[in-house]
Scaffold this motif. Structure first.
Motif, PDB file in Angstrom:
ATOM      1  N   ASN A  85     -60.775  81.738 -46.026  1.00  0.00           N
ATOM      2  CA  ASN A  85     -61.261  82.030 -44.449  1.00  0.00           C
ATOM      3  C   ASN A  85     -59.883  82.406 -43.555  1.00  0.00           C
ATOM      4  O   ASN A  85     -59.109  81.695 -43.450  1.00  0.00           O
ATOM      5  CB  ASN A  85     -61.482  80.443 -43.900  1.00  0.00           C
ATOM      6  N   ILE A  86     -59.980  83.675 -43.013  1.00  0.00           N
ATOM      7  CA  ILE A  86     -59.065  84.109 -42.155  1.00  0.00           C
ATOM      8  C   ILE A  86     -59.184  83.678 -40.586  1.00  0.00           C
ATOM      9  O   ILE A  86     -58.139  82.939 -40.111  1.00  0.00           O
ATOM     10  CB  ILE A  86     -59.408  85.656 -42.138  1.00  0.00           C
ATOM     11  N   LYS A  87     -60.468  83.885 -40.063  1.00  0.00           N
ATOM     12  CA  LYS A  87     -60.628  83.471 -38.705  1.00  0.00           C
ATOM     13  C   LYS A  87     -62.074  83.354 -38.308  1.00  0.00           C
ATOM     14  O   LYS A  87     -62.979  84.023 -38.673  1.00  0.00           O
ATOM     15  CB  LYS A  87     -59.794  84.304 -37.916  1.00  0.00           C
ATOM     16  N   GLY A  88     -62.276  82.100 -37.734  1.00  0.00           N
ATOM     17  CA  GLY A  88     -63.638  81.954 -37.376  1.00  0.00           C
ATOM     18  C   GLY A  88     -64.438  82.069 -38.749  1.00  0.00           C
ATOM     19  O   GLY A  88     -64.129  81.092 -39.733  1.00  0.00           O
ATOM     20  N   ASN A  89     -65.610  82.725 -38.770  1.00  0.00           N
ATOM     21  CA  ASN A  89     -66.362  82.796 -40.041  1.00  0.00           C
ATOM     22  C   ASN A  89     -65.981  84.063 -40.975  1.00  0.00           C
ATOM     23  O   ASN A  89     -66.737  84.210 -41.904  1.00  0.00           O
ATOM     24  CB  ASN A  89     -67.894  82.963 -39.468  1.00  0.00           C
ATOM     25  N   LEU A  90     -65.098  84.587 -40.666  1.00  0.00           N
ATOM     26  CA  LEU A  90     -64.524  85.789 -41.531  1.00  0.00           C
ATOM     27  C   LEU A  90     -63.643  85.416 -42.668  1.00  0.00           C
ATOM     28  O   LEU A  90     -62.541  84.703 -42.610  1.00  0.00           O
ATOM     29  CB  LEU A  90     -63.755  86.659 -40.844  1.00  0.00           C
ATOM     30  N   GLN A  91     -64.212  85.765 -44.063  1.00  0.00           N
ATOM     31  CA  GLN A  91     -63.412  85.376 -45.109  1.00  0.00           C
ATOM     32  C   GLN A  91     -63.179  86.438 -45.996  1.00  0.00           C
ATOM     33  O   GLN A  91     -63.679  87.634 -46.118  1.00  0.00           O
ATOM     34  CB  GLN A  91     -64.305  84.497 -46.015  1.00  0.00           C
ATOM     35  N   LEU A  92     -61.886  86.362 -46.788  1.00  0.00           N
ATOM     36  CA  LEU A  92     -61.663  87.363 -47.900  1.00  0.00           C
ATOM     37  C   LEU A  92     -62.106  86.846 -49.081  1.00  0.00           C
ATOM     38  O   LEU A  92     -62.074  85.842 -49.375  1.00  0.00           O
ATOM     39  CB  LEU A  92     -60.253  87.658 -47.839  1.00  0.00           C
ATOM     40  N   ASN A  93     -62.750  87.552 -49.833  1.00  0.00           N
ATOM     41  CA  ASN A  93     -63.387  87.312 -51.098  1.00  0.00           C
ATOM     42  C   ASN A  93     -62.722  88.170 -52.247  1.00  0.00           C
ATOM     43  O   ASN A  93     -62.520  89.169 -52.369  1.00  0.00           O
ATOM     44  CB  ASN A  93     -64.951  87.445 -51.176  1.00  0.00           C
ATOM     45  N   GLY A  94     -62.447  87.210 -53.417  1.00  0.00           N
ATOM     46  CA  GLY A  94     -61.845  87.975 -54.526  1.00  0.00           C
ATOM     47  C   GLY A  94     -62.092  87.167 -55.977  1.00  0.00           C
ATOM     48  O   GLY A  94     -62.357  85.977 -55.674  1.00  0.00           O
ATOM     49  N   GLY A  95     -62.432  87.732 -56.821  1.00  0.00           N
ATOM     50  CA  GLY A  95     -62.752  87.031 -58.024  1.00  0.00           C
ATOM     51  C   GLY A  95     -62.905  87.848 -59.297  1.00  0.00           C
ATOM     52  O   GLY A  95     -62.511  89.027 -59.388  1.00  0.00           O
ATOM     53  N   PHE A  96     -63.831  87.511 -60.099  1.00  0.00           N
ATOM     54  CA  PHE A  96     -64.272  88.195 -61.518  1.00  0.00           C
ATOM     55  C   PHE A  96     -65.610  88.023 -61.581  1.00  0.00           C
ATOM     56  O   PHE A  96     -66.145  87.121 -61.856  1.00  0.00           O
ATOM     57  CB  PHE A  96     -63.247  87.683 -62.582  1.00  0.00           C
ATOM     58  N   ILE A  97     -66.161  89.113 -62.311  1.00  0.00           N
ATOM     59  CA  ILE A  97     -67.590  89.013 -62.956  1.00  0.00           C
ATOM     60  C   ILE A  97     -67.441  89.095 -64.407  1.00  0.00           C
ATOM     61  O   ILE A  97     -66.661  89.946 -65.006  1.00  0.00           O
ATOM     62  CB  ILE A  97     -68.245  90.305 -62.472  1.00  0.00           C
ATOM     63  N   PHE A  98     -67.897  88.200 -65.233  1.00  0.00           N
ATOM     64  CA  PHE A  98     -68.151  88.241 -66.741  1.00  0.00           C
ATOM     65  C   PHE A  98     -69.326  88.399 -67.067  1.00  0.00           C
ATOM     66  O   PHE A  98     -70.502  87.530 -66.864  1.00  0.00           O
ATOM     67  CB  PHE A  98     -67.633  86.705 -66.991  1.00  0.00           C
ATOM     68  N   THR A  99     -69.530  89.674 -67.615  1.00  0.00           N
ATOM     69  CA  THR A  99     -70.975  90.223 -67.604  1.00  0.00           C
ATOM     70  C   THR A  99     -71.023  90.805 -69.132  1.00  0.00           C
ATOM     71  O   THR A  99     -70.227  90.484 -69.963  1.00  0.00           O
ATOM     72  CB  THR A  99     -71.237  91.503 -66.808  1.00  0.00           C
ATOM     73  N   ASP A 100     -72.115  91.431 -69.509  1.00  0.00           N
ATOM     74  CA  ASP A 100     -72.453  91.704 -70.825  1.00  0.00           C
ATOM     75  C   ASP A 100     -72.136  90.505 -71.990  1.00  0.00           C
ATOM     76  O   ASP A 100     -71.588  90.953 -72.902  1.00  0.00           O
ATOM     77  CB  ASP A 100     -71.621  93.137 -71.255  1.00  0.00           C
ATOM     78  N   ASN A 101     -72.953  89.647 -71.511  1.00  0.00           N
ATOM     79  CA  ASN A 101     -72.628  88.231 -72.331  1.00  0.00           C
ATOM     80  C   ASN A 101     -71.259  87.743 -72.349  1.00  0.00           C
ATOM     81  O   ASN A 101     -71.062  87.308 -73.683  1.00  0.00           O
ATOM     82  CB  ASN A 101     -73.625  88.603 -73.899  1.00  0.00           C
TER      83      ASN A 101
END
Length: 250
Positions: free
Chosen positions: A221-237
Motif C-alpha cells: 500500500n503506497i498511499k490511501g487505497n493505491l497499491q503496487l501489485n507484483g507476483g507470479f502466475i503458475f499456469t498450464d497445469n
C-alpha cells in the motif's frame, strides 16, 4: 595522542546521542535512528501519562511540529481507553511528521494495536486495477471482503482478469478469467500495510492462461487505497511461470 582523545570523544558523543532514543519504543527505521543521532537537540518537549498500575506512556516531540496542548488532549483520550498496559511498564513515542511510524497518527495506531481491546471490523470493497501479464495488459475488477483482526486481516475475493485481442475481420475479442482468492493483510492498523494474495483460476479464457492456474501476489500500500501489485502466475497445469506487475485501488 590528541587524535585518539578526539576519536574517543566523538565515539562517546555518538553513543550519548543515540542513547537519547530509548529502547522501549516501537520498531523505528534506521533512517530515523540516524536522524536522532545527528540531531540530538531536535526533541524539545515530553509528555508523560501515568497509568493506575504505575505504567507510563511517554510522548517526546518538537513543539514546532506538534502543539503541546493538542497532543496532550488527543493522547489523553487514547490513554483513557487503555486496558492492557503492563504494570510498571514504559512505552515511549518519538513524534516526527516525516516518518510514517513516527507521526502522531502512527503513535495512536500503535497504542490501539498494543493496548486497547480490539473489536472485529469488516471491510467490503470493489478492487480495480491493471496488470501486465505475459506481454499483455489486463484490467482486473472484483469484489472482496476482509475481517480486520488486531494485527492481521483475513479476507476473500473474487476477481476477473480481462484480456483483449483483435479480431481478423475487425473488432475485439474479450476474454474473462475469474479467480477466487484468499488474502492476508499484514499490520492493517499501521501504514503502509501489505497484502498477500493466493488465487485459483476458475475458468481459463484467452491467450495467456491454460489449464490449472494459480497466482501468488504481494501488494504494497503506497498511499490511501493505491497499491503496487507484483507476483507470479503458475499456469498450464503449473508448468509455466509468468511474472506479473500492476497497480490496484482498494
Amino acid at each position: 595522542m590528541k587524535k585518539i582523545i578526539i576519536l574517543i570523544f566523538l565515539c562517546c558523543f555518538s553513543y550519548l546521542a543515540q542513547a537519547q532514543l530509548k529502547d522501549n519504543t516501537p520498531t523505528y527505521t534506521s533512517s530515523f535512528k540516524n536522524f536522532t543521532k545527528n540531531n540530538p537537540d531536535y526533541f524539545t518537549d515530553t509528555l508523560v501519562f501515568v497509568m493506575p498500575n504505575k505504567g507510563r506512556l511517554e510522548a517526546i516531540f518538537n513543539s514546532n511540529d506538534y502543539p503541546k496542548d493538542d497532543i496532550e488532549e488527543k493522547l489523553l483520550r487514547a490513554v483513557k481507553s487503555i486496558k492492557d498496559f503492563n504494570k510498571d511498564g514504559v512505552r515511549t513515542y518519538y513524534l516526527h511528521p516525516d516518518w510514517a511510524e513516527n507521526t502522531f497518527i502512527g503513535a495512536l495506531k500503535d497504542i490501539i494495536t498494543q493496548y486497547i481491546p480490539h473489536r472485529k471490523s469488516y471491510t467490503l470493497g470493489i478492487p480495480f486495477g491493471l496488470d501486465y501479464i505475459g506481454g499483455k495488459f489486463a484490467p482486473e475488477m472484483g469484489f472482496r471482503t476482509v475481517v480486520n483482526l488486531k494485527k492481521i486481516g483475513l479476507g476473500a475475493s473474487i476477481t476477473n482478469s480481462v484480456f483483449f485481442t483483435d479480431k481478423p475481420d475487425g473488432g475485439v475479442n474479450v476474454f474473462h478469467n475469474p479467480f477466487i482468492n484468499a488474502e492476508i493483510l499484514i499490520n492493517p492498523t499501521k501504514a503502509p500495510w501489505s497484502t498477500i494474495q493466493i488465487g485459483y483460476l476458475l475458468k481459463d479464457s484467452g491467450p495467456v492462461f491454460q489449464g490449472k492456474t494459480f497466482k501468488a501476489s504481494y501488494r504494497y500500500n503506497i498511499k490511501g487505497n493505491l497499491q503496487l501489485n507484483g507476483g507470479f502466475i503458475f499456469t498450464d497445469n503449473i508448468k509455466t511461470i509468468i511474472p506479473t506487475v500492476g497497480v490496484r485501488l482498494f
